[in-house]
Design an enzyme around this catalytic site. Sequence first.
Site, PDB file in Angstrom:
ATOM      1  N   GLY A 173       0.783  -1.232   0.000  1.00 57.76           N
ATOM      2  CA  GLY A 173       0.000   0.000   0.000  1.00 57.76           C
ATOM      3  C   GLY A 173       0.810   1.274   0.000  1.00 57.76           C
TER       4      GLY A 173
ATOM      5  N   GLY B 291       3.221  -3.386  -4.278  1.00 57.36           N
ATOM      6  CA  GLY B 291       2.850  -3.664  -5.665  1.00 57.36           C
ATOM      7  C   GLY B 291       3.040  -2.386  -6.464  1.00 57.36           C
ATOM      8  N   ARG B 292       2.103  -1.464  -6.231  1.00 57.16           N
ATOM      9  CA  ARG B 292       2.103  -0.169  -6.915  1.00 57.16           C
ATOM     10  C   ARG B 292       3.459   0.530  -6.880  1.00 57.16           C
ATOM     11  NH1 ARG B 292      -2.438   2.917  -6.965  1.00 57.16           N
ATOM     12  NH2 ARG B 292      -3.234   1.536  -5.324  1.00 57.16           N
TER      13      ARG B 292
ATOM     14  N   TYR C 204     -12.073   5.023  -9.288  1.00 53.81           N
ATOM     15  CA  TYR C 204     -11.919   5.681  -7.997  1.00 53.81           C
ATOM     16  C   TYR C 204     -11.271   7.053  -8.066  1.00 53.81           C
ATOM     17  CZ  TYR C 204      -8.607   1.650  -8.114  1.00 53.81           C
ATOM     18  OH  TYR C 204      -7.760   0.640  -8.482  1.00 53.81           O
TER      19      TYR C 204
ATOM     20  N   CYS D 139     -17.299   4.421 -25.090  1.00 54.12           N
ATOM     21  CA  CYS D 139     -18.654   4.946 -25.089  1.00 54.12           C
ATOM     22  C   CYS D 139     -19.230   5.106 -23.691  1.00 54.12           C
ATOM     23  CB  CYS D 139     -19.535   4.048 -25.941  1.00 54.12           C
ATOM     24  SG  CYS D 139     -20.261   5.002 -27.260  1.00 54.12           S
ATOM     25  N   GLU D 140     -18.637   5.989 -22.891  1.00 54.82           N
ATOM     26  CA  GLU D 140     -19.077   6.309 -21.542  1.00 54.82           C
ATOM     27  C   GLU D 140     -18.691   7.752 -21.292  1.00 54.82           C
ATOM     28  OE1 GLU D 140     -20.304   4.503 -18.717  1.00 54.82           O
ATOM     29  OE2 GLU D 140     -20.782   2.927 -20.157  1.00 54.82           O
TER      30      GLU D 140
END
Length: 441
Positions: A255, A299-300, A341, A368-369
Amino acid sequence: MRKLPIADVLPISASINGAGRLAIQGRDVREIVEEFGSPLYIYDEATIRAMCRDFVTSFREVYPQTEIEYSTKAFSNPAVLKIIEDEGLHIDVVTGGELAFALAADFPVEKINFHGNNKTRQELMEAVEAGIGRITIDSFHEIELLNEVAGELGKTQVVNLRLSPSVDPHTHRLTSTGVLDSKFGFSIETGDAEKAVDSALSQSNLDVKGLHFHLGSPLFELEPYDEAVEYVCAFAARMKYVHGLEMEEFSPGGGMAIGYLGSKLPPSIAEYATTIADSLTAACTKYGLTEPRMIIEPGRSIVGRAGVAVYTVGGIKRIPGVRTYISVDGGMGDNIRPALYEAEYEVMSVDDPTGEFFGTATIAGKFCESGDVLARDVKLPEVGPGDLLALPASGAYCVPMASNYNVQPRPAIVLVTEQSETRLIRRRETYADLLATSVYE
Ligand SMILES: *Cc1c(COP(=O)(O)O)cnc(C)c1O
């Protein structure tokens, strides 16, 4: 040479070259895109290695018995796993698919840990059969299922238990995992954690090594780690007294944050290391625990900064007095984080990184959003169709979460090596790839 703006969120080898364009390890980003196509994800080997070394050195300096375990869900690729292995890291996976991927890349199976809140019998079979190093158990159902599976295969499986310490990491609601209202882990607060320890210790085919928690991500604050380490160690001491649990291993998860915006940078890895090691050492002394082996699960922070996404500008729509939309050839199909998010990114002109401010624009994807927006109200120099825009800090959780929405092939990925070579490490998908799984009568 001109100074690179927002250098803290770009790969460490990024620079501005003689042509005034963005370069990675000396390679001109526009030339890379001309060779491999757009949109393109470019990873910098030097940054991945530097991050691995920063973790290993910073943590071992303050707590020698530390292993660094890379969370492959952040970004997995055979070439990247080779680098991770070469740097001496362990890895974790959260599905049978991620495990198969790691095994196909020849990652040593004893250095793999299996996480996840709902592993299936089939996945557990595959993992135990392969000889996986660790399985981190996340539910009562899994304690019994895994014990059964290990028994059937005639093996004793090394496991850890994932706890939920009820600590708010002050990150986005959708990326908080160690709070009471979470699907992950055995809650200490409700008494489930104690029941889990008792139950796991009584299973004949499980070898319980220790305890784990993961608070969420990205954590820009250090206090939540401090608070959770102290709380879990107090719990471990109670479990030692009541149930005879020896906590040989302890993991405060991952994290650790990275810089997405130049104006919001995280603490250094050394600061995370000092906070975590100090709380663990202090808690062990306070509660009379033997200092456990510590496992850190970034990870990130290993791959996030190493990756840059590059898009080509198409149409530009100006709504006077309202907003300017710059449309690019990718979007939520390859990076869903802003839509999912509210993740924020810097946007940089590849052709003119130090260009004079021209206007504020919103970078829209091609899907298409209406929510398919990569970055809102960013300041840019003048850009037009055919220009290239870079989204720095795109190395984690972009490509792995990519979808084929609108039957859009996912982008290619190129690794720029420390020797300045460009290596295609994932080819661009083709229409044929996407048509292949449909059944035509
Ligand atoms: C996702 C995850 C991590 C890694 O999180 P990052 O934010 O990428 O560092 C570590 N441990 C567990 C259990 C996870 O689920």
